[in-house]
Design a protein around this motif. Structure first.
Motif, short mmCIF file in Angstrom:
data_model
loop_
_atom_site.label_atom_id
_atom_site.label_comp_id
_atom_site.label_asym_id
_atom_site.label_seq_id
_atom_site.Cartn_x
_atom_site.Cartn_y
_atom_site.Cartn_z
N TYR A 310 0.71 -1.27 0.01
CA TYR A 310 0.08 0.07 0.15
C TYR A 310 0.86 1.22 -0.12
CZ TYR A 310 0.73 -0.06 5.18
OH TYR A 310 1.21 -0.12 6.16
N THR A 314 -4.01 4.57 -0.83
CA THR A 314 -4.37 3.21 -1.21
C THR A 314 -5.78 3.01 -0.49
OG1 THR A 314 -2.43 2.34 -1.66
CG2 THR A 314 -4.40 0.53 -1.18
N GLY A 316 -8.89 0.32 0.56
CA GLY A 316 -9.17 -0.79 0.69
C GLY A 316 -10.49 -1.22 1.46
N THR A 336 -7.47 -4.51 -0.92
CA THR A 336 -7.29 -3.19 -1.84
C THR A 336 -8.06 -3.29 -2.95
OG1 THR A 336 -5.44 -3.66 -3.21
CG2 THR A 336 -4.83 -2.96 -0.95
#
Length: 451
Positions: A310, A314, A316, A336
């Motif tokens: 990550y 990022t 997720g 993610t």
């Protein structure tokens, strides 16, 4: 994104900037979002460190400073936020500062668009005063980086001495309005190649909004207004103009998840470093002081950790919390949006300080430890500056209220297919400062003549 070495070798502007800095010039790096400015900063810092030269890393806000491993302008220069003109009178403090500052080879300031002209002048005067120099910025090499079309300096007129002096003496809050600006004789270099967006039509219309391109301005508005949908997609992060709006969306979405709530409190020292009136401040804390999370919640990571799958921004979904024998959360397992599995652990940020040799080092007594995440159904446009997302849903509410705000929001995605709007854009939403427009017009003419 391409790796750092590829970016340095790819454009003549980046090569030119690196050469100018190596030759000791004062340099102003301009460039719209996604042109590699952040990567360039990391390269410059590595260069100075490899040469055993002392570069001081600074930024206008706490979070921006943490992102480059530096300090805030007010903190480093020991400026009173309520009176930046206040002189340092105590002799032992002056001697200590002089001992440390005399070893500075260069100063780099990130997010220069947010640095007020009066603050820039106050820094100049402080350096000259402490180092007993008549030279602008005491002759220290200055490198500033940013895009004046992005978020503007904050000006609150509250009747203080500082506010009164600002109103009386400055025509614009931007750095080019400072008295010392011209004396620094900056070499201006504009990073033009966009790495974030590959779609030339997308890039062209973004430019038309900020360049006061009268011929194409309304066609650019039409281009973006084709992206309107009434309902926010679940796979998009909502970019809000105001913090309260983003917080409400996150709270409502979290409440819909039928799984146990986990509350995770940050640990930190020096409360004054991280809190404002006992509340979390987006500009001071790198992650929320108190995280409220559930399995199934959408989160965004706030640091770069490529080994852990990550980076900063990022997005997720939480799959699980891994706990120790005492029931304390040790790791957050996420999936993610690229369908990778990542494991997020607690992270410690340190405030920086100068050691006796004038080097910036971590202050182990001033730390903030928390999982580097936040809820990510929504965030503020301000918080999103510098991040790149796959899909965004822009909600300006009652319209933009800050210069550059709409531009920042529209430019967070790589592809136009990833950009959606809740409301149509109107000319009034493209807030631009005429002095910034004139500054760049003059700068472009000057650069064209030189080339």
């Amino acid at each position: 994104m391409q790796n750092e070495q590829e970016i340095l070798e790819e454009t003549q502007e980046i090569k030119k900037a690196l050469a100018a800095i190596m030759f000791g010039r004062n340099v102003f790096i301009h460039g719209r979002p996604g042109t590699g400015k952040s990567t360039f900063i990391r390269q410059i810092i590595k260069y100075f460190e490899s040469e055993k030269r002392n570069i001081i890393k600074l930024a206008p806000t706490g979070v921006a400073a943490l992102n480059i491993g530096g300090q805030t302008l007010h903190s480093f220069f020991q400026l009173n936020p309520s009176d930046i003109y206040e002189k340092t009178e105590q002799e032992y403090i002056r001697k200590n500062l002089k001992k440390k500052w005399k070893n500075i080879d260069a100063i780099i300031i990130d997010e220069i668009s947010m640095v007020r002209a009066d603050l820039f002048d106050a820094i100049n005067e402080k350096l000259k005063d402490i180092l007993d120099s008549s030279l602008t910025f005491a002759g220290i090499q200055i490198i500033v980086i940013g895009d004046l079309n992005q978020l503007a300096p904050v000006v609150h007129y509250q009747g203080s001495r500082q506010d009164i002096l600002f109103e009386e003496n400055y025509k614009t809050p931007y750095i080019f309005g400072s008295y010392c600006f011209e004396k620094l004789n900056f070499q201006h270099i504009i990073f033009k190649k966009v790495f974030r967006q590959k779609n030339e039509t997308f890039v062209k219309h973004l430019d038309s909004l900020i360049n006061n391109d009268e011929d194409n301005f309304y066609s650019a508005l039409d281009f973006f207004n084709k992206r309107i949908i009434s309902t926010r997609p679940q796979d998009a992060i909502c970019l809000c103009a105001k913090r309260k709006e983003a917080a409400l969306i996150n709270k409502e979405e979290l409440a819909r998840i039928d799984s146990p709530l986990e509350i995770i409190n940050a640990t930190f020292q020096e409360q004054k470093d991280w809190l404002t009136h006992n509340l979390s401040d987006d500009n001071k804390t790198p992650a929320p002081v108190q995280l409220e999370l559930k399995i199934g919640a959408k989160i965004m990571t706030l640091i770069n950790h490529k080994e852990k799958e990550y980076v900063n921004g990022t997005i997720g979904t939480i799959l699980d919390f891994e706990k120790n024998s005492r029931g304390e959360i040790q790791t957050i397992k996420i999936q993610t949006q690229d369908n990778n599995i990542a494991y997020v652990e607690r992270y410690t940020w340190f405030k920086m300080k100068l050691n006796q040799n004038g080097k910036q080092v971590e202050d182990k007594q001033r730390f903030f430890t928390q999982f580097p995440v936040q809820l990510a159904w929504a965030t503020t446009i301000h918080k999103a500056q510098g991040m790149t997302f796959n899909k965004t849903y822009v909600d300006l509410g009652f319209g933009a209220f800050s210069s550059g705000q709409t531009y920042v929001a529209l430019s967070r995605v790589r592809e136009i297919d990833g950009l959606l709007l809740k409301h149509p854009l109107y000319p009034k939403d493209i807030l631009k400062d005429n002095m910034v427009k004139d500054f760049y017009s003059s700068l472009n003419l000057s650069l064209e003549k030189k080339s």
